[in-house]
Design a protein around this motif. Structure first.
Motif, PDB file in Angstrom:
ATOM      1  N   PHE A   1      -8.080 -61.926   9.539  1.00 18.25           N
ATOM      2  CA  PHE A   1      -9.456 -62.314   9.254  1.00 18.25           C
ATOM      3  C   PHE A   1      -9.557 -63.829   9.247  1.00 18.25           C
ATOM      4  CE2 PHE A   1     -12.688 -63.575   6.093  1.00 18.25           C
ATOM      5  CZ  PHE A   1     -13.811 -63.062   6.722  1.00 18.25           C
ATOM      6  N   LYS A   2     -10.586 -64.340   9.901  1.00 16.46           N
ATOM      7  CA  LYS A   2     -10.859 -65.776   9.913  1.00 16.46           C
ATOM      8  C   LYS A   2     -12.202 -66.010   9.239  1.00 16.46           C
ATOM      9  CE  LYS A   2     -10.165 -69.588  12.973  1.00 16.46           C
ATOM     10  NZ  LYS A   2     -10.006 -70.016  14.358  1.00 16.46           N
ATOM     11  N   SER A   3     -12.199 -66.809   8.185  1.00 17.47           N
ATOM     12  CA  SER A   3     -13.431 -67.076   7.448  1.00 17.47           C
ATOM     13  C   SER A   3     -14.333 -68.018   8.229  1.00 17.47           C
ATOM     14  CB  SER A   3     -13.113 -67.683   6.080  1.00 17.47           C
ATOM     15  OG  SER A   3     -12.619 -69.006   6.235  1.00 17.47           O
ATOM     16  N   LYS A   4     -15.586 -68.113   7.797  1.00 18.64           N
ATOM     17  CA  LYS A   4     -16.526 -69.024   8.436  1.00 18.64           C
ATOM     18  C   LYS A   4     -16.052 -70.469   8.335  1.00 18.64           C
ATOM     19  CE  LYS A   4     -20.462 -66.039   7.569  1.00 18.64           C
ATOM     20  NZ  LYS A   4     -21.635 -65.810   6.716  1.00 18.64           N
ATOM     21  N   ALA A   5     -15.263 -70.767   7.312  1.00 20.60           N
ATOM     22  CA  ALA A   5     -14.716 -72.117   7.133  1.00 20.60           C
ATOM     23  C   ALA A   5     -13.516 -72.360   8.051  1.00 20.60           C
ATOM     24  CB  ALA A   5     -14.310 -72.331   5.680  1.00 20.60           C
TER      25      ALA A   5
ATOM     26  N   LEU B   1      -2.740 -66.185  -3.764  1.00 19.48           N
ATOM     27  CA  LEU B   1      -4.012 -66.878  -3.978  1.00 19.48           C
ATOM     28  C   LEU B   1      -4.637 -66.475  -5.306  1.00 19.48           C
ATOM     29  CD1 LEU B   1      -5.751 -66.582  -0.489  1.00 19.48           C
ATOM     30  CD2 LEU B   1      -4.869 -68.665  -1.554  1.00 19.48           C
ATOM     31  N   THR B   2      -5.345 -67.422  -5.915  1.00 20.31           N
ATOM     32  CA  THR B   2      -6.162 -67.134  -7.086  1.00 20.31           C
ATOM     33  C   THR B   2      -7.599 -67.512  -6.755  1.00 20.31           C
ATOM     34  OG1 THR B   2      -6.015 -69.318  -8.112  1.00 20.31           O
ATOM     35  CG2 THR B   2      -4.229 -67.742  -8.596  1.00 20.31           C
ATOM     36  N   MET B   3      -8.514 -67.130  -7.601  1.00 14.12           N
ATOM     37  CA  MET B   3      -9.921 -67.460  -7.384  1.00 14.12           C
ATOM     38  C   MET B   3     -10.122 -68.971  -7.322  1.00 14.12           C
ATOM     39  SD  MET B   3     -11.720 -64.602  -9.854  1.00 14.12           S
ATOM     40  CE  MET B   3     -13.360 -65.257  -9.648  1.00 14.12           C
ATOM     41  N   ASP B   4      -9.364 -69.710  -8.090  1.00 14.53           N
ATOM     42  CA  ASP B   4      -9.528 -71.158  -8.157  1.00 14.53           C
ATOM     43  C   ASP B   4      -8.912 -71.912  -6.979  1.00 14.53           C
ATOM     44  OD1 ASP B   4     -10.968 -70.959 -10.524  1.00 14.53           O
ATOM     45  OD2 ASP B   4      -9.149 -71.051 -11.754  1.00 14.53           O
ATOM     46  N   ASP B   5      -8.222 -71.208  -6.098  1.00 16.93           N
ATOM     47  CA  ASP B   5      -7.664 -71.843  -4.895  1.00 16.93           C
ATOM     48  C   ASP B   5      -8.722 -72.092  -3.826  1.00 16.93           C
ATOM     49  OD1 ASP B   5      -5.021 -71.999  -5.839  1.00 16.93           O
ATOM     50  OD2 ASP B   5      -4.613 -69.934  -5.194  1.00 16.93           O
ATOM     51  N   PHE B   6      -9.894 -71.508  -3.979  1.00 11.76           N
ATOM     52  CA  PHE B   6     -10.956 -71.648  -2.986  1.00 11.76           C
ATOM     53  C   PHE B   6     -11.843 -72.834  -3.333  1.00 11.76           C
ATOM     54  CE2 PHE B   6      -9.442 -67.401  -2.578  1.00 11.76           C
ATOM     55  CZ  PHE B   6      -9.583 -67.085  -1.237  1.00 11.76           C
TER      56      PHE B   6
ATOM     57  N   GLU C   1     -18.644 -69.455  -1.909  1.00 12.50           N
ATOM     58  CA  GLU C   1     -19.027 -68.769  -0.684  1.00 12.50           C
ATOM     59  C   GLU C   1     -17.806 -68.209   0.045  1.00 12.50           C
ATOM     60  OE1 GLU C   1     -21.664 -69.548   3.347  1.00 12.50           O
ATOM     61  OE2 GLU C   1     -20.882 -71.277   2.277  1.00 12.50           O
ATOM     62  N   GLU C   2     -16.763 -69.030   0.194  1.00 17.54           N
ATOM     63  CA  GLU C   2     -15.578 -68.529   0.902  1.00 17.54           C
ATOM     64  C   GLU C   2     -14.835 -67.493   0.072  1.00 17.54           C
ATOM     65  OE1 GLU C   2     -11.835 -69.645   3.693  1.00 17.54           O
ATOM     66  OE2 GLU C   2     -12.806 -71.295   2.649  1.00 17.54           O
ATOM     67  N   LEU C   3     -14.718 -67.713  -1.231  1.00 28.49           N
ATOM     68  CA  LEU C   3     -14.085 -66.726  -2.107  1.00 28.49           C
ATOM     69  C   LEU C   3     -14.787 -65.380  -1.978  1.00 28.49           C
ATOM     70  CD1 LEU C   3     -12.290 -65.732  -4.447  1.00 28.49           C
ATOM     71  CD2 LEU C   3     -13.971 -66.762  -6.009  1.00 28.49           C
ATOM     72  N   GLU C   4     -16.099 -65.396  -2.036  1.00 20.04           N
ATOM     73  CA  GLU C   4     -16.880 -64.162  -1.932  1.00 20.04           C
ATOM     74  C   GLU C   4     -16.733 -63.529  -0.547  1.00 20.04           C
ATOM     75  OE1 GLU C   4     -21.067 -62.880  -3.736  1.00 20.04           O
ATOM     76  OE2 GLU C   4     -21.219 -64.507  -2.273  1.00 20.04           O
ATOM     77  N   GLU C   5     -16.758 -64.348   0.497  1.00 21.56           N
ATOM     78  CA  GLU C   5     -16.615 -63.837   1.857  1.00 21.56           C
ATOM     79  C   GLU C   5     -15.265 -63.141   2.040  1.00 21.56           C
ATOM     80  OE1 GLU C   5     -16.422 -65.498   6.469  1.00 21.56           O
ATOM     81  OE2 GLU C   5     -16.367 -66.931   4.801  1.00 21.56           O
ATOM     82  N   VAL C   6     -14.195 -63.791   1.607  1.00 22.24           N
ATOM     83  CA  VAL C   6     -12.844 -63.248   1.804  1.00 22.24           C
ATOM     84  C   VAL C   6     -12.633 -61.994   0.965  1.00 22.24           C
ATOM     85  CG1 VAL C   6     -10.378 -63.712   1.452  1.00 22.24           C
ATOM     86  CG2 VAL C   6     -11.848 -65.446   2.501  1.00 22.24           C
ATOM     87  N   THR C   7     -13.019 -62.028  -0.293  1.00 22.04           N
ATOM     88  CA  THR C   7     -12.776 -60.861  -1.137  1.00 22.04           C
ATOM     89  C   THR C   7     -13.670 -59.677  -0.764  1.00 22.04           C
ATOM     90  OG1 THR C   7     -14.199 -61.780  -2.877  1.00 22.04           O
ATOM     91  CG2 THR C   7     -11.817 -62.165  -3.075  1.00 22.04           C
ATOM     92  N   THR C   8     -14.880 -59.953  -0.303  1.00 24.73           N
ATOM     93  CA  THR C   8     -15.754 -58.870   0.162  1.00 24.73           C
ATOM     94  C   THR C   8     -15.176 -58.222   1.413  1.00 24.73           C
ATOM     95  OG1 THR C   8     -17.725 -59.893  -0.783  1.00 24.73           O
ATOM     96  CG2 THR C   8     -18.079 -58.300   0.998  1.00 24.73           C
ATOM     97  N   GLU C   9     -14.710 -59.045   2.344  1.00 18.92           N
ATOM     98  CA  GLU C   9     -14.103 -58.502   3.569  1.00 18.92           C
ATOM     99  C   GLU C   9     -12.823 -57.730   3.242  1.00 18.92           C
ATOM    100  OE1 GLU C   9     -14.099 -57.554   7.530  1.00 18.92           O
ATOM    101  OE2 GLU C   9     -15.667 -58.659   6.474  1.00 18.92           O
ATOM    102  N   ALA C  10     -12.036 -58.241   2.297  1.00 15.28           N
ATOM    103  CA  ALA C  10     -10.813 -57.545   1.872  1.00 15.28           C
ATOM    104  C   ALA C  10     -11.158 -56.188   1.256  1.00 15.28           C
ATOM    105  CB  ALA C  10     -10.034 -58.405   0.882  1.00 15.28           C
ATOM    106  N   PHE C  11     -12.205 -56.150   0.432  1.00 15.81           N
ATOM    107  CA  PHE C  11     -12.630 -54.899  -0.187  1.00 15.81           C
ATOM    108  C   PHE C  11     -13.109 -53.903   0.865  1.00 15.81           C
ATOM    109  CE2 PHE C  11     -15.821 -52.326  -2.578  1.00 15.81           C
ATOM    110  CZ  PHE C  11     -14.934 -51.699  -3.435  1.00 15.81           C
ATOM    111  N   ASN C  12     -13.872 -54.378   1.833  1.00 13.88           N
ATOM    112  CA  ASN C  12     -14.321 -53.503   2.924  1.00 13.88           C
ATOM    113  C   ASN C  12     -13.134 -52.945   3.696  1.00 13.88           C
ATOM    114  OD1 ASN C  12     -17.019 -53.880   2.279  1.00 13.88           O
ATOM    115  ND2 ASN C  12     -17.296 -55.547   3.729  1.00 13.88           N
ATOM    116  N   PHE C  13     -12.138 -53.780   3.962  1.00  7.44           N
ATOM    117  CA  PHE C  13     -10.934 -53.325   4.654  1.00  7.44           C
ATOM    118  C   PHE C  13     -10.193 -52.292   3.813  1.00  7.44           C
ATOM    119  CE2 PHE C  13      -6.332 -53.760   5.413  1.00  7.44           C
ATOM    120  CZ  PHE C  13      -6.293 -53.262   6.704  1.00  7.44           C
ATOM    121  N   LEU C  14     -10.080 -52.554   2.520  1.00  6.17           N
ATOM    122  CA  LEU C  14      -9.398 -51.630   1.627  1.00  6.17           C
ATOM    123  C   LEU C  14     -10.058 -50.244   1.682  1.00  6.17           C
ATOM    124  CD1 LEU C  14      -7.278 -51.249  -0.685  1.00  6.17           C
ATOM    125  CD2 LEU C  14      -9.151 -51.783  -2.246  1.00  6.17           C
TER     126      LEU C  14
END
Length: 88
Positions: free
Chosen positions: A10-14, A62-67, A71-84
């Motif tokens: 997965f490649k984020s918008k960033a 990674l932790t939440m504070d690494d982002f 916006e990117e934290l939400e994008e990555v974790t939402t995509e991860a959840f969808n994949f899961l």
């Protein structure tokens, strides 16, 4: 049938790259139980760390504070959840 892990790049918008890996159904049930409230509402403070710990495997640890941004934290974790949930 035995569990066989699947991965997804997965490649984020960033422009940052991540690798997701699914987990066995029993672990998925545990993650969903721990990450949702009474009526199935996702609790970000519980679900996001679970996605980063169990589903996002690259980069590891990674932790939440690494982002830099929510916006990117939400994008990555939402995509991860969808994949899961879907394996796609």
């Amino acid at each position: 049938m035995a569990f066989t892990a699947k991965t997804k790049e997965f490649k984020s918008k960033a422009g940052n790259e991540y690798t997701f890996q699914n987990v066995p159904n029993s672990k998925q049930a545990e993650i969903i139980d721990n990450g949702t409230g009474l009526h199935g509402k996702v609790l970000n403070s519980n679900m996001m760390p679970q996605m980063l710990e169990h589903v996002v495997v690259v980069p590891n640890g990674l932790t939440m504070d690494d982002f830099d941004t929510w916006e990117e934290l939400e994008e990555v974790t939402t995509e991860a959840f969808n994949f899961l949930r879907t394996g796609q």
